[in-house]
Enzyme design. Structure first.
Site, short mmCIF file in Angstrom:
data_model
loop_
_atom_site.label_atom_id
_atom_site.label_comp_id
_atom_site.label_asym_id
_atom_site.label_seq_id
_atom_site.Cartn_x
_atom_site.Cartn_y
_atom_site.Cartn_z
CE LYS A 62 -1.70 20.86 0.20
NZ LYS A 62 -2.81 20.04 0.30
NE ARG A 74 -6.59 23.61 -0.39
CZ ARG A 74 -7.14 22.83 -1.55
NH1 ARG A 74 -6.57 21.62 -1.43
NH2 ARG A 74 -7.86 23.21 -2.39
CG MET A 80 -3.44 13.19 6.74
SD MET A 80 -1.98 13.94 7.43
CE MET A 80 -1.22 14.77 5.99
NE ARG A 103 1.66 16.65 -4.75
CZ ARG A 103 0.42 16.17 -4.20
NH1 ARG A 103 0.23 16.32 -2.87
NH2 ARG A 103 -0.62 15.39 -4.84
CG HIS A 110 -7.34 8.65 -4.58
ND1 HIS A 110 -7.63 7.42 -4.41
CD2 HIS A 110 -6.89 9.13 -3.21
CE1 HIS A 110 -7.21 6.99 -3.26
NE2 HIS A 110 -6.92 7.81 -2.43
CD GLU A 165 24.91 -18.34 10.95
OE1 GLU A 165 23.75 -18.35 10.69
OE2 GLU A 165 25.88 -19.40 10.80
N GLY A 186 25.44 -13.31 8.71
CA GLY A 186 24.30 -13.94 8.27
C GLY A 186 22.83 -13.32 9.07
CB THR A 187 21.26 -10.13 8.73
OG1 THR A 187 21.18 -10.07 7.28
CG2 THR A 187 22.53 -9.18 8.66
CG ASN A 188 18.19 -14.11 6.42
OD1 ASN A 188 17.89 -12.98 6.23
ND2 ASN A 188 17.96 -14.97 5.32
CE1 TYR A 212 30.20 -10.62 0.66
CE2 TYR A 212 32.44 -10.19 1.29
CZ TYR A 212 31.36 -10.99 1.48
OH TYR A 212 31.39 -12.30 1.92
#
Length: 906
Positions: free
Chosen positions: A36, A105, A116, A350, A466, A773, A794-796, A880
């Site tokens: 702002k 403000r 806020m 904005r 709102h 993993e 294998g990120t899990n 990938y």
């Protein structure tokens, strides 16, 4: 110590500068001045009509929150800038004769609408309210209306008094006067209301309302700082993934008044429709109103176009400013303005929040108009927005009972049970119910319910209320200003007499503004139909925008996109959605149903001969599975993970088998097989099966399993090659922790391949790699790379192993507590934990490529479809990502955004 008490402190030139005049700032200083403040400065320096003022920086807020008190030197700076403002306006703050009034403000770097606090009319006191009336040509109603607003805002924001106390007092006064409109209240009514409000403050605020204007200002500034950490602000930041440590700036601006009569008013405008992206002027205007009235929805507004009938000159000036701002910011602008006795003032601008539909249309339109390039256009949309565009819509041909209409504030279809308060919405949603939050109008305290709800319906407010602003930001369908429905406690009544009680199912269409009783059937969105290959939707302007931006994203991205698919049908859909192969085919999904009994035979085999019989029975089924998937992905790589889950998943529950045995014995049935099964279940029982006999370990313990699966894959490939196809299987060994494990199993695969080539006479093209993993696999990634031709992360499981918890066990037990305390900004299973798991991925990439420069790298965990994670995977050099078929377009777009010039904003 109040700010004003520090005015005598030494003015140390080494002290941090905390306060900036509007003339000192600009739109690129949002980190320092907040959004702002930066945009007020930008408009001021463009020569637009901005009320004079200054901004207290986010540095001051952070220092205050860290120290628990006002930073040294801030009071002196505020005094200096306030004095300059008083000189510029020719008035003093709170002067009893002709007072200067100011607004205080909030304004963080990222827009947090309504989260806020702000306080208007600072400087009004029992003495100065009379001076304000005299300066306004004796308009006492205006003066006391402004005073009651200050008391209400100050009481709620600064002193923490429940807003409902003030609202109830106002409603009671209006009811006593036989009206529901605050404009019907007289000056005497408002003067009496001021007295009521002051009594409420004394009784509930622990003190009288301060009659020193500077005390008001200092207390308001600190209250705005404190509002950074209110429950609703924290919840909103968590929802929008806004960092917790930014703090808010405070903007102190000389007041201009929209509540001075019929030649005054306040409004909110958009340079394009934030719901659809259509060109034109959109917004709301409220005659004889101030500040927050439009957003609060206390009275229904008039469309901005009707301002021309009220004040043609102001309307023309506003349109010219809106066009200038849109071209200056090269984006949709959200503008707040006030008209004071025919004079236009700009209070804020904005870059406006918008729906996903609007985001794609606007980005495409701006690119076509030459205002931005396609790199910037792609950066202005997101994978999350694209995912929302793929949600279903209401079926135009379905039966429906229309019970009302409102404003189409945020598009999309939502079906759920009507609930009438935020806590109930959050409670019901937590237990798995889909709910529609129904309110007369929402306020920031409703945020938890809005987050939980599938859709939002209000009987008051417009497209800038709102409810509308928050719903658009969250991608929730929303219908606002539905005056045809009468919302009461726990129910609403439609114009046709239909009564909807809490718990009744309703449907709302945020695209049309329609409200229906009961559930309405949904159909695929036009965007999904496009991805499915339906040419009939390509004339749709939204689809055209999606096509243009997706084509550019595909053209610039480096990162490939594959799909996780286990059936030919999923593989075919993934290919239609743009997948460049399969990154994960989970073979354990192929052993369910009738085949599970064959796996039981394998486990219960008495010797190699019976074991081979079971494998021989599974082989043709597996071969058919792989033939279908490889054929669906003809010419594209297909990564097939060998059997991974724990062995116990193929066996029945121990208690279940024990009961079965008892039943058979009771009825004199033959029980040897059940006895053997019970013994096997007991023998193979593991306390923590997800960390036991699974993955590569299972293949080593039951070697015939690997050779059967490898033969099924390679025979399927050989058959397709003979038929003129181009299968490209990649055989992935899961859960490898030591290079020796991979070497052992890979040797089995290579031996099977040689046999199949000899038997079929068909040369085979295939590769063997592993899934990374386990943390140990990361640490020896260079050794593993000597045998592996590719890594797939294998990120899990890597997340589970790194954090030391099981996803299934902890998400429902303590994740919510961790999120509330900020230990997690977001679930590490939803978005990659870059500092921990991400660093492991990066280390494995470095070590693996150092040993084998041509090592192919991908990720197949669910993070492969998460927008933020995709940017990280691109940055560390993966080739990938792989995700579910429906997330493939999302991943394609985010990979393009990562490669585009503006990707740092992701």
């Amino acid at each position: 110590m109040p700010l004003s008490d520090q005015a005598g402190l030494r003015n140390d030139p080494q002290m941090t500068k905390y306060v900036y005049d509007f003339s000192e700032g600009g739109m690129d200083q949002k980190d320092l001045l907040g959004g702002k403040g930066a945009n007020l400065a930008e408009m001021f320096n463009l020569g637009l009509p901005v009320p004079p003022g200054f901004t207290i920086s986010t540095d001051a807020c952070r220092a205050y929150l860290a120290e628990g008190s006002e930073p040294a030197g801030l009071a002196d700076e505020v005094t200096a800038h306030l004095t300059a403002l008083e000189e510029a306006r020719g008035k003093r703050l709170g002067d009893p004769e002709d007072p200067l009034l100011v607004s205080v403000r909030s304004g963080a770097k990222f827009s947090m609408p309504g989260m806020m606090d702000s306080i208007l009319n600072i400087g009004l006191t029992d003495a100065s309210v009379e001076g304000l009336a005299r300066a306004a040509d004796g308009d006492e109603r205006f003066a006391y209306d402004s005073y009651r607003r200050l008391l209400q805002m100050f009481g709620t924001t600064v002193l923490g008094i429940g807003g409902e106390l003030f609202a109830e007092a106002l409603d009671a006064l209006k009811a006593d006067r036989g009206s529901d409109d605050d404009l019907d209240l007289t000056a005497a009514d408002l003067q009496g209301l001021v007295g009521t409000y002051k009594t409420l403050i004394s009784e509930h605020g622990g003190r009288d309302f301060p009659q020193d204007p500077r005390d008001q200002l200092d207390m308001a500034v600190l209250a705005v700082f404190d509002s950074w950490n209110t429950e609703r602000a924290v919840l909103y930041r968590r929802q929008e993934r806004i960092p917790e440590d930014l703090g808010t700036a405070v903007n102190i601006c000389s007041m201009v008044f929209g509540n001075g009569g019929d030649d005054s008013g306040t409004g909110v405008a958009f340079t394009r429709d934030p719901a659809t992206g259509a060109q034109g002027v959109y917004g709301d205007y409220l005659v004889n109103a101030q500040g927050e009235d439009v957003v609060a929805g206390i009275r229904n507004t008039i469309p901005l176009a009707e301002l021309e009938q009220v004040d043609r000159a102001v309307h023309g000036e506003l349109l010219a400013i809106m066009e200038r701002l849109e071209h200056h910011y090269t984006d949709l602008c959200d503008i707040e303005f006030t008209v004071e006795h025919g004079k236009l003032w700009m209070l804020q601008t904005r870059v406006g929040k918008r729906t996903p539909e609007a985001a794609f249309r606007i980005a495409h339109s701006f690119a076509e108009e030459g205002l931005i390039d396609l790199d910037e256009a792609v950066d202005r949309v997101s994978g999350a927005q694209l995912a929302q565009l793929m949600f279903p819509r209401f079926d135009a041909h379905a039966e429906r009972q229309l019970i009302g209409r409102g404003m189409n504030a945020s598009p999309g279809a939502a079906v759920g049970k009507a609930v009438f308060d935020s806590p109930t919405a959050a409670e019901w949603a937590a237990r798995g119910e889909r709910v529609i939050l129904v309110r007369r109008t929402t306020n920031p305290e409703d945020l938890a319910g809005m987050v939980a709800a599938a859709g939002i319906l209000t009987s008051r407010g417009g497209k800038t209320s709102h409810a509308a602003v928050i719903a658009r930001g969250m991608g929730r369908p929303c219908v606002c200003g539905a005056e045809e429905i009468d919302v009461d406690t726990g129910r609403f009544t439609a114009a046709d007499g239909t009564v909807v009680e809490q718990g009744d199912v309703i449907s709302i269409d945020g695209t049309t503004g329609e409200i229906f009783a009961g559930a309405v059937d949904v159909v695929d969105s036009p965007v999904v139909r496009h991805f499915e290959g339906d040419a009939a939707v390509e004339d749709d302007d939204l689809v055209r925008a999606v096509i243009a931006l997706m084509e550019h994203a595909d053209g610039v991205r480096r990162l490939g996109v594959r799909a996780n698919a286990d059936t030919p049908e999923d593989a075919a859909r993934a290919r239609r959605f743009g997948a460049e192969g399969i990154g994960l085919c989970r073979t354990e999904h192929m052993f369910l149903g009738d085949r599970r009994e064959l796996v039981e035979h394998l486990i219960l085999a008495d010797g190699p001969e019976q074991q081979q019989d079971a494998l021989d029975a599974l082989l043709p089924m597996q071969r058919d599975d792989f033939t279908g998937i490889l054929e669906a992905m003809d010419g594209l790589p297909v990564t097939i993970r060998l059997l991974d889950p724990p062995l116990h998943e193929f066996l029945p529950d121990y208690t279940e088998v024990a009961v079965r045995l008892a039943h058979e014995q009771e009825h004199g049935e033959d029980t040897p097989r059940t006895h053997r099964l019970l013994a096997a279940v007991k023998r193979l029982h593991e306390e923590n099966p997800m960390m036991g006999l699974r993955g590569v370990r299972l293949g080593i313990v039951i070697p015939g399993l690997v050779t059967m699966q490898a033969r099924a894959i390679l025979e399927a490939a050989a058959g397709l090659v003979a038929a003129g196809k181009d299968p490209r299987p990649e055989i992935m060994i899961p859960l490898v922790a030591a290079p020796q494990e991979l070497e052992l199993v890979k040797a089995q695969v290579v031996a099977v391949a040689a046999e199949v080539e000899q038997e079929t006479g068909v040369p085979l093209t295939y590769s063997v790699g592993t899934m990374i993993e386990l943390p140990r696999a990361v640490m020896v990634a260079d050794q593993i790379a000597r045998s592996a031709e590719f890594f797939s992360f294998g990120t899990n499981d890597l997340t589970q192993m790194t954090w030391g918890f099981s996803r299934d066990d902890v998400e429902s037990s303590f994740f919510s507590t961790y999120l509330e305390h900020g230990i997690f900004p977001v679930s590490p299973f939803e978005s990659l934990d870059v500092e921990g798991v991400g660093r492991l991925v990066e280390l494995a990439v470095q070590k693996g490529r150092a040993e084998r420069p041509d090592l192919h790298l991908g990720v197949c965990g669910e993070h492969g479809g998460d927008p933020r994670s995709i940017h990280f995977f691109d940055a560390v050099g993966l080739d990938y990502v792989s995700c579910s078929p429906y997330r493939v377009p999302v991943a394609r777009l985010e990979a393009g955004r990562s490669a585009s010039a503006g990707s740092a904003s992701a």
